[in-house]
Design a protein around this motif. Sequence first.
Motif, PDB file in Angstrom:
ATOM      1  N   ASP A 207       6.429   4.299   2.089  1.00 10.03           N
ATOM      2  CA  ASP A 207       5.022   3.951   1.878  1.00 10.03           C
ATOM      3  C   ASP A 207       4.087   5.155   1.957  1.00 10.03           C
ATOM      4  O   ASP A 207       3.075   5.194   1.281  1.00 10.03           O
ATOM      5  N   THR A 208       4.426   6.127   2.799  1.00  5.19           N
ATOM      6  CA  THR A 208       3.578   7.307   2.976  1.00  5.19           C
ATOM      7  C   THR A 208       4.422   8.559   2.792  1.00  5.19           C
ATOM      8  O   THR A 208       5.399   8.771   3.506  1.00  5.19           O
ATOM      9  N   VAL A 209       4.015   9.371   1.831  1.00  4.46           N
ATOM     10  CA  VAL A 209       4.766  10.570   1.474  1.00  4.46           C
ATOM     11  C   VAL A 209       3.827  11.771   1.467  1.00  4.46           C
ATOM     12  O   VAL A 209       2.674  11.657   1.024  1.00  4.46           O
ATOM     13  N   ILE A 210       4.327  12.900   1.954  1.00  6.82           N
ATOM     14  CA  ILE A 210       3.581  14.154   1.904  1.00  6.82           C
ATOM     15  C   ILE A 210       4.333  15.128   1.008  1.00  6.82           C
ATOM     16  O   ILE A 210       5.562  15.204   1.060  1.00  6.82           O
ATOM     17  N   ILE A 211       3.579  15.824   0.162  1.00  4.07           N
ATOM     18  CA  ILE A 211       4.156  16.756  -0.802  1.00  4.07           C
ATOM     19  C   ILE A 211       3.453  18.111  -0.661  1.00  4.07           C
ATOM     20  O   ILE A 211       2.225  18.172  -0.606  1.00  4.07           O
ATOM     21  N   PHE A 212       4.252  19.166  -0.641  1.00 11.57           N
ATOM     22  CA  PHE A 212       3.737  20.533  -0.575  1.00 11.57           C
ATOM     23  C   PHE A 212       3.996  21.207  -1.908  1.00 11.57           C
ATOM     24  O   PHE A 212       5.138  21.256  -2.376  1.00 11.57           O
ATOM     25  N   GLY A 213       2.928  21.695  -2.541  1.00 10.55           N
ATOM     26  CA  GLY A 213       3.097  22.277  -3.860  1.00 10.55           C
ATOM     27  C   GLY A 213       1.960  23.190  -4.257  1.00 10.55           C
ATOM     28  O   GLY A 213       1.425  23.930  -3.427  1.00 10.55           O
ATOM     29  N   HIS A 214       1.571  23.107  -5.524  1.00  8.96           N
ATOM     30  CA  HIS A 214       0.771  24.151  -6.160  1.00  8.96           C
ATOM     31  C   HIS A 214      -0.452  23.611  -6.899  1.00  8.96           C
ATOM     32  O   HIS A 214      -0.520  22.457  -7.262  1.00  8.96           O
ATOM     33  N   ASN A 215      -1.364  24.529  -7.147  1.00 10.95           N
ATOM     34  CA  ASN A 215      -2.469  24.290  -8.044  1.00 10.95           C
ATOM     35  C   ASN A 215      -2.033  24.783  -9.417  1.00 10.95           C
ATOM     36  O   ASN A 215      -1.097  25.557  -9.495  1.00 10.95           O
TER      37      ASN A 215
ATOM     38  N   MET B  55       0.833  -1.192   0.000  1.00 12.96           N
ATOM     39  CA  MET B  55       0.000   0.000   0.000  1.00 12.96           C
ATOM     40  C   MET B  55       0.871   1.247   0.000  1.00 12.96           C
ATOM     41  O   MET B  55       1.867   1.306   0.715  1.00 12.96           O
ATOM     42  N   LYS B  56       0.483   2.226  -0.770  1.00 14.59           N
ATOM     43  CA  LYS B  56       1.153   3.518  -0.820  1.00 14.59           C
ATOM     44  C   LYS B  56       0.132   4.605  -0.486  1.00 14.59           C
ATOM     45  O   LYS B  56      -1.037   4.510  -0.893  1.00 14.59           O
ATOM     46  N   THR B  57       0.573   5.605   0.252  1.00 15.63           N
ATOM     47  CA  THR B  57      -0.289   6.725   0.596  1.00 15.63           C
ATOM     48  C   THR B  57       0.414   8.016   0.205  1.00 15.63           C
ATOM     49  O   THR B  57       1.569   8.239   0.572  1.00 15.63           O
ATOM     50  N   LEU B  58      -0.298   8.846  -0.527  1.00 12.95           N
ATOM     51  CA  LEU B  58       0.212  10.149  -0.950  1.00 12.95           C
ATOM     52  C   LEU B  58      -0.658  11.230  -0.323  1.00 12.95           C
ATOM     53  O   LEU B  58      -1.887  11.181  -0.412  1.00 12.95           O
ATOM     54  N   ILE B  59       0.006  12.196   0.303  1.00 15.18           N
ATOM     55  CA  ILE B  59      -0.692  13.323   0.908  1.00 15.18           C
ATOM     56  C   ILE B  59      -0.247  14.582   0.171  1.00 15.18           C
ATOM     57  O   ILE B  59       0.942  14.908   0.150  1.00 15.18           O
ATOM     58  N   LEU B  60      -1.198  15.245  -0.459  1.00 17.86           N
ATOM     59  CA  LEU B  60      -0.932  16.483  -1.192  1.00 17.86           C
ATOM     60  C   LEU B  60      -1.392  17.653  -0.341  1.00 17.86           C
ATOM     61  O   LEU B  60      -2.533  17.656   0.139  1.00 17.86           O
ATOM     62  N   VAL B  61      -0.522  18.636  -0.147  1.00 18.30           N
ATOM     63  CA  VAL B  61      -0.906  19.855   0.575  1.00 18.30           C
ATOM     64  C   VAL B  61      -0.569  21.050  -0.307  1.00 18.30           C
ATOM     65  O   VAL B  61       0.598  21.277  -0.631  1.00 18.30           O
ATOM     66  N   ARG B  62      -1.606  21.784  -0.679  1.00 17.87           N
ATOM     67  CA  ARG B  62      -1.391  22.999  -1.455  1.00 17.87           C
ATOM     68  C   ARG B  62      -0.867  24.084  -0.510  1.00 17.87           C
ATOM     69  O   ARG B  62      -1.280  24.166   0.653  1.00 17.87           O
ATOM     70  N   HIS B  63       0.026  24.902  -0.995  1.00 16.34           N
ATOM     71  CA  HIS B  63       0.580  25.981  -0.168  1.00 16.34           C
ATOM     72  C   HIS B  63      -0.513  26.906   0.354  1.00 16.34           C
ATOM     73  O   HIS B  63      -1.599  26.992  -0.217  1.00 16.34           O
ATOM     74  N   GLY B  64      -0.190  27.598   1.432  1.00 17.34           N
ATOM     75  CA  GLY B  64      -1.122  28.554   2.027  1.00 17.34           C
ATOM     76  C   GLY B  64      -1.330  29.779   1.155  1.00 17.34           C
ATOM     77  O   GLY B  64      -0.609  30.008   0.173  1.00 17.34           O
ATOM     78  N   LYS B  65      -2.315  30.577   1.538  1.00 14.18           N
ATOM     79  CA  LYS B  65      -2.645  31.813   0.819  1.00 14.18           C
ATOM     80  C   LYS B  65      -1.420  32.717   0.763  1.00 14.18           C
ATOM     81  O   LYS B  65      -0.829  33.040   1.781  1.00 14.18           O
TER      82      LYS B  65
ATOM     83  N   ASP C 133      -2.698  10.807  13.513  1.00 11.18           N
ATOM     84  CA  ASP C 133      -1.541   9.996  13.907  1.00 11.18           C
ATOM     85  C   ASP C 133      -1.048   9.094  12.769  1.00 11.18           C
ATOM     86  O   ASP C 133      -0.869   7.892  12.936  1.00 11.18           O
ATOM     87  N   ILE C 134      -0.822   9.688  11.603  1.00 17.83           N
ATOM     88  CA  ILE C 134      -0.338   8.965  10.430  1.00 17.83           C
ATOM     89  C   ILE C 134       1.181   9.072  10.370  1.00 17.83           C
ATOM     90  O   ILE C 134       1.736  10.161  10.482  1.00 17.83           O
ATOM     91  N   LYS C 135       1.846   7.936  10.187  1.00 20.48           N
ATOM     92  CA  LYS C 135       3.305   7.923  10.089  1.00 20.48           C
ATOM     93  C   LYS C 135       3.714   8.268   8.656  1.00 20.48           C
ATOM     94  O   LYS C 135       3.373   7.570   7.712  1.00 20.48           O
ATOM     95  N   ILE C 136       4.447   9.357   8.520  1.00 23.69           N
ATOM     96  CA  ILE C 136       4.918   9.800   7.212  1.00 23.69           C
ATOM     97  C   ILE C 136       6.384   9.404   7.066  1.00 23.69           C
ATOM     98  O   ILE C 136       7.199   9.691   7.936  1.00 23.69           O
ATOM     99  N   ASP C 137       6.700   8.731   5.968  1.00 21.23           N
ATOM    100  CA  ASP C 137       8.076   8.283   5.728  1.00 21.23           C
ATOM    101  C   ASP C 137       8.980   9.392   5.206  1.00 21.23           C
ATOM    102  O   ASP C 137      10.169   9.414   5.513  1.00 21.23           O
ATOM    103  N   PHE C 138       8.428  10.294   4.395  1.00 23.65           N
ATOM    104  CA  PHE C 138       9.248  11.354   3.824  1.00 23.65           C
ATOM    105  C   PHE C 138       8.350  12.510   3.411  1.00 23.65           C
ATOM    106  O   PHE C 138       7.173  12.306   3.080  1.00 23.65           O
ATOM    107  N   ALA C 139       8.922  13.725   3.436  1.00 28.25           N
ATOM    108  CA  ALA C 139       8.211  14.939   3.028  1.00 28.25           C
ATOM    109  C   ALA C 139       9.026  15.675   1.973  1.00 28.25           C
ATOM    110  O   ALA C 139      10.262  15.715   2.051  1.00 28.25           O
ATOM    111  N   PHE C 140       8.325  16.239   0.999  1.00 30.18           N
ATOM    112  CA  PHE C 140       8.959  16.997  -0.072  1.00 30.18           C
ATOM    113  C   PHE C 140       8.199  18.301  -0.274  1.00 30.18           C
ATOM    114  O   PHE C 140       6.982  18.336  -0.101  1.00 30.18           O
ATOM    115  N   SER C 141       8.925  19.339  -0.672  1.00 24.39           N
ATOM    116  CA  SER C 141       8.293  20.621  -0.937  1.00 24.39           C
ATOM    117  C   SER C 141       8.830  21.235  -2.217  1.00 24.39           C
ATOM    118  O   SER C 141      10.000  21.067  -2.565  1.00 24.39           O
ATOM    119  N   SER C 142       7.968  21.982  -2.858  1.00 26.49           N
ATOM    120  CA  SER C 142       8.387  22.866  -3.937  1.00 26.49           C
ATOM    121  C   SER C 142       9.338  23.899  -3.338  1.00 26.49           C
ATOM    122  O   SER C 142       9.218  24.252  -2.163  1.00 26.49           O
TER     123      SER C 142
END
Length: 161
Positions: free
Chosen positions: A102-110, A1-11, A44-53
Amino acid sequence: MKTLILVRHGKSSWDYEVSDKDRPLKERGINDGHLVSTAFKNNDIKIDFAFSSPANRAFHTSMIFLRNITFDFNKYQVQEALYDFSGGSVQEFVKNLDNTMDTVIIFGHNHAFTSLANTWGDQYIDNVPTTGLVQIKFDVSKWDELTKGTTEQTIFPKYLK
């Protein structure tokens, strides 16, 4: 199983004559970063790695978010490929991730994140708002096998206020 978390940057602020990459967050973007990360932390999700623009607004959003969830910054990188608005570069980046993660969070753009949330997730999202989070789970063992996944959660600031 792979989990991807997308977070768009703030205003972000348009009050300064700076390049697009250097635009800072508005106060609302900072506050929403705290709001969304606090709501996410409760899962309480375990994130293996985080990446950002590398864009200032995405980087700053990632710093607020990851500090609030007490993330290990040894597992964090800024990646030029995530400074993408169409989604093609982000999609290629994700498909080339190390399969030990397995679980990655990415911070980026629309528009990239709305497009990918709809391509990969099973819930239509008209627009991922600023500081919006979309979590998608995939029943695959390798990132390059991603097709359609299950949208497990969305956290949008307007629903937390």
